[in-house]
Design an enzyme around this catalytic site. Structure first.
Site, PDB file in Angstrom:
ATOM      1  N   HIS A 193      14.551 -13.189 -15.974  1.00 40.68           N
ATOM      2  CA  HIS A 193      14.904 -14.023 -15.035  1.00 40.68           C
ATOM      3  C   HIS A 193      15.418 -15.282 -15.611  1.00 40.68           C
ATOM      4  CE1 HIS A 193      14.074 -14.785 -10.308  1.00 40.68           C
ATOM      5  NE2 HIS A 193      15.275 -14.682 -10.376  1.00 40.68           N
ATOM      6  N   HIS A 242      14.968  -4.589  -6.849  1.00 38.98           N
ATOM      7  CA  HIS A 242      15.593  -5.973  -6.983  1.00 38.98           C
ATOM      8  C   HIS A 242      14.620  -6.345  -8.433  1.00 38.98           C
ATOM      9  CE1 HIS A 242      14.874 -10.535  -6.509  1.00 38.98           C
ATOM     10  NE2 HIS A 242      15.971 -10.358  -6.598  1.00 38.98           N
ATOM     11  N   ASP A 261     -31.212  25.176   2.413  1.00 40.83           N
ATOM     12  CA  ASP A 261     -32.007  25.508   1.053  1.00 40.83           C
ATOM     13  C   ASP A 261     -32.549  26.771   1.228  1.00 40.83           C
ATOM     14  OD1 ASP A 261     -33.908  25.367  -0.814  1.00 40.83           O
ATOM     15  OD2 ASP A 261     -35.349  24.232   0.105  1.00 40.83           O
ATOM     16  N   SER A 267      27.274  -8.614  -2.079  1.00 38.92           N
ATOM     17  CA  SER A 267      25.764  -8.792  -2.119  1.00 38.92           C
ATOM     18  C   SER A 267      25.379  -9.888  -0.953  1.00 38.92           C
ATOM     19  CB  SER A 267      25.341  -9.237  -3.388  1.00 38.92           C
ATOM     20  OG  SER A 267      25.242  -7.875  -4.383  1.00 38.92           O
ATOM     21  N   TYR A 315     -12.965  -1.729  10.734  1.00 37.81           N
ATOM     22  CA  TYR A 315     -12.969  -3.102  11.907  1.00 37.81           C
ATOM     23  C   TYR A 315     -14.357  -3.917  11.510  1.00 37.81           C
ATOM     24  CZ  TYR A 315     -14.274  -5.728  16.112  1.00 37.81           C
ATOM     25  OH  TYR A 315     -14.697  -6.569  16.921  1.00 37.81           O
ATOM     26  N   SER A 360     -36.601  25.874  -2.246  1.00 36.52           N
ATOM     27  CA  SER A 360     -37.164  25.171  -3.530  1.00 36.52           C
ATOM     28  C   SER A 360     -37.377  23.756  -3.340  1.00 36.52           C
ATOM     29  CB  SER A 360     -36.201  25.392  -4.609  1.00 36.52           C
ATOM     30  OG  SER A 360     -35.046  24.714  -4.076  1.00 36.52           O
ATOM     31  N   GLU A 372      23.830  -8.388 -13.501  1.00 31.36           N
ATOM     32  CA  GLU A 372      24.120  -9.716 -13.355  1.00 31.36           C
ATOM     33  C   GLU A 372      24.452 -10.442 -14.854  1.00 31.36           C
ATOM     34  OE1 GLU A 372      24.489 -10.925 -10.497  1.00 31.36           O
ATOM     35  OE2 GLU A 372      23.573  -9.545  -9.325  1.00 31.36           O
TER      36      GLU A 372
END
Length: 762
Positions: free
Chosen positions: A350, A305, A183, A522, A706, A187, A384
């Site tokens: 899917h 994937h 400071d 695969s 922790y 002030s 696929e």
């Protein structure tokens, strides 16, 4: 203290209007569209929103969290509402990491443009900031947060509150003495530059000062020769020249007089240590530095994937956003599960689950748009296909028409190849991986070898369908399958599979005798891991001449991941990950592909490319040279408070170091925790690791809070390849769980690698 953005905030017309605030509709779905009032805060770094124009506001997002801005035409959600909402008035805010996009609809095209231009300007400004500018902006943000009454001054009471927010536990008398020293105007408050001086006193780093003075003859500066000595001796940069040292002084010394005198001050020295040149990740590994002219099977390939899923595997949402995010993070192999859809249009989802559906043509268009924004190297579409003949023809038409010249539809130069082409030869090409008809098959349908439907969708016990049947039983099963009504493979789609024909894996001997280099098998993670244990060296040799793709177990319905390292150890190239799921496994994947320009291809070590290789990932023996790693964990800087629900708590940080590689190299150690200090904790502890196969090792540094009553809380992490690690005094800049930078949060370490004798299993 003026913000770095102050000039723009007071002169740019868009930013001025954004600071006044505007009403916009926040859009989440067709049924959820709410009016909100958005306003850019005066700091230029945060946007707040309220339900009413003068209602209580709360933070919406920070500019530093924004990756890019898209117009309404590029928003999957807004396009679905095009009949009721004009796309020109909409835009999307895309965030770093896995945070959902924010779709907004302005009241006019002009207002939408104001926000799009203004936000992009702010994002560009933040992106272009160097270390010092980021630190200044970070300080400005904290000043804004601490200045409760927004009068541009901070009382000691406000400073005390701010210290607590910043994770600082400090004696009140000492804090007040620093406050009074800063400071200078007397002030009773801190303004602008006074707050900067208070922060500098607060963050004075004794460990860096001591290091600086140990190389400085007068304790005030480092001469060019002294700095060169430091770089060569401590930083292990043996080839460093005086020209390079001078270049670093010019780059990091803040004072013009220091630059002219070719000396580095303490501030310049600290700036160097916190820079990319002082980072643990070797800058030489950041651009593309590897040979990109080898066959595709000689590279690890960043793979996704069920790319279309942004949630779990059973009820999650399917979205083209999955493809955008995967491709923009450098992924080079994306998966597309295609099924018959209404009106003759194939859909992606899917199968046999409750996941939502998206149009195949939208997926292809998205891939065409984003395939090469991050990397020029080839993208593989892993198809696929579960469609009828007719919809397969539609698939082939979409691939051909939408991808155009990007689609590889013939061998390179029309020549019959003898090996797979290289990433360099396939620049900006999209390859289709899938089933392919041959003359011998006489158009008979061959059952898809990968990801059995039962395993993926009906969640039967994994062992039931991952146990390989005896050859006789296999033949009976194949005949039985052919009797069932199955779609025959369409020649138009088959013809688009050039180098990546999917084939069933039976055994390594069978592959050697019957398969070709352009065929790919695969494996489920369980089967692949079993093969590594039972026939690790055969798997390594198999992967020197043919591609392998590994995918997560069907039991991972929550979209969790496996550790890709185990599969890379055997040379498996395409280890497909659920990229929507953060965690240790994705940290390893991201860390691995951070090197080589983030291009999605990493050259395998030579012993994983030699077809005569004797390497066995479970039993690594000579001629591998072991290395010993000594890590002195010295200190931490500005660690964030992770659990804001723990009122009044300050973190108790500890550092955990993990090694991932071959099984014998996998290890972990951790430091003690430092009580109540997340701002500048000091550990000064040394950890030691011995690694047999450093070429395959990954290091992960994790900072935890922790907690003796419950699990430790995650604060941040950083993961990198052993071969990309710099020695010497280095900073590790931490990333969040989503991989977003937590700057200026870091840990300061000393790294020393000692060459060992030829290692073996012992």
């Amino acid at each position: 203290m003026a913000s770095l953005l102050q000039d723009q905030l007071t002169t740019d017309q868009d930013l001025l209007l954004m600071q006044e605030g505007m009403p916009m509709r926040k859009v989440r779905s067709k049924s959820w569209k709410k009016l909100r009032y958005f306003r850019l805060q005066n700091d230029g770094m945060t946007v707040w929103h309220a339900r009413q124009a003068r209602g209580s506001a709360k933070p919406s997002f920070s500019i530093s969290d924004v990756e890019t801005i898209r117009n309404g035409h590029d928003s999957e959600l807004l396009r679905s509402l095009a009949e009721e909402l004009p796309l020109e008035q909409g835009f999307t805010i895309v965030f770093h990491g896995r945070r959902s996009n924010l779709d907004l609809m302005a009241n006019s095209v002009e207002e939408a443009q104001i926000w799009m231009r203004g936000l992009q300007l702010l994002v560009d400004l933040v992106t272009s900031m160097d270390h010092q500018e980021r630190l200044d902006q970070w300080l400005s943000d904290w000043f804004q947060r601490g200045d409760k009454n927004q009068d541009g001054k901070m009382s000691f009471q406000e400073v005390q509150r701010l210290l607590h927010l910043m994770n600082v536990e400090m004696d009140q008398e000492y804090a007040f003495s620093l406050f009074q020293a800063a400071d200078t105007s007397q002030s009773g408050t801190l303004e602008g530059e006074e707050f900067v001086q208070f922060y500098k006193a607060l963050t004075k780093r004794a460990e860096v000062q001591e290091l600086f003075e140990s190389f400085s003859a007068d304790g005030q500066k480092l001469t060019l020769l002294e700095f060169l000595d430091f770089l060569q001796e401590e930083q292990k940069e043996r080839d460093c020249t005086s020209e390079l040292a001078l270049e670093l002084i010019d780059r990091y010394e803040p004072s013009d007089s220091g630059k002219l005198r070719h000396v580095l001050s303490m501030d310049g020295f600290l700036s160097y240590l916190c820079s990319k040149d002082g980072d643990i990740f070797n800058p030489a590994c950041l651009p593309i530095y590897q040979d990109m002219t080898q066959p595709l099977n000689h590279y690890f390939i960043c793979s996704s994937h069920n790319t279309y899923l942004v949630g779990d595997q059973l009820c999650g949402q399917s979205s083209v956003e999955g493809y955008i995010r995967a491709l923009k993070r450098g992924c080079r192999c994306v998966e597309v599960d295609v099924w018959d859809g209404p009106s003759g249009e194939p859909v992606v989802y899917h199968g046999h689950t409750l996941t939502s559906r998206i149009l195949f043509k939208d997926v292809v268009a998205t891939v065409a748009q984003y395939a090469f924004q991050t990397s020029d190297y080839p993208v593989i579409l892993s198809l696929e296909t579960h469609c009828s003949w007719e919809q397969q023809q539609t698939m082939a038409r979409h691939l051909t028409e939408i991808l155009g010249e990007q689609l590889l539809s013939t061998t390179l130069d029309g020549v019959l190849p003898t090996q797979l082409p290289s990433p360099e030869e396939l620049r900006r090409k999209i390859l289709v991986k899938g089933k392919k008809l041959t003359l011998e098959e006489d158009l008979e349908y061959e059952e898809e070898e990968a990801e059995p439907e039962l395993e993926e969708s009906e969640l039967a016990l994994e062992s039931q369908f991952e146990t390989e049947p005896e050859p006789q039983e296999q033949n009976l099963q194949n005949k039985d399958k052919k009797k069932k009504s199955k779609p025959i493979l369409c020649p138009a789609l088959s013809s688009l599979v050039i180098y990546l024909k999917s084939v069933s894996f039976r055994s390594f001997t069978h592959s050697k005798e019957h398969y070709h280099f352009y065929e790919i098998s695969s494996f489920s993670e369980t089967k692949a891991k079993r093969l590594i244990k039972e026939a690790g060296n055969e798997f390594v040799q198999h992967n020197t001449w043919q591609l392998s793709r590994v995918y997560p177990s069907g039991l991972r319905t929550d979209s969790s991941n496996y550790n890709p390292q185990e599969l890379w150890n055997a040379g498996c190239q395409m280890v497909a990950m659920n990229m929507q799921t953060a965690g240790l496994e994705m940290d390893i994947c991201d860390g691995h592909f951070r090197q080589n320009g983030g291009c999605g291809y990493v050259l395998k070590p030579d012993f994983l490319r030699d077809i005569q290789s004797s390497f066995h990932p479970e039993k690594p023996i000579s001629p591998f040279k072991a290395q010993t790693l000594l890590i002195q964990v010295i200190s931490g800087q500005q660690l964030p408070k992770v659990d804001k629900t723990k009122e009044g708590s300050i973190v108790d940080p500890l550092v955990k170091v993990q090694i991932f590689g071959v099984r014998l190299d996998t290890a972990r150690q951790e430091t003690n925790y430092v009580e109540n200090n997340g701002f500048n904790p000091y550990w000064g502890q040394t950890l030691c690791f011995r690694v047999l196969v450093p070429e395959l090792a990954m290091l992960r540094f994790v900072v935890m809070d922790y907690d003796w009553k419950s699990r430790n809380d995650f604060i941040g992490q950083y993961t990198l390849p052993w071969t990309c690690m710099q020695q010497g005094y280095r900073h590790i800049h931490l990333l969040s769980k989503d991989g977003i930078s937590l700057r200026p949060a870091s840990i300061f370490v000393y790294i020393c690698i000692q060459e060992g004798l030829e290692g073996d299993e012992s």
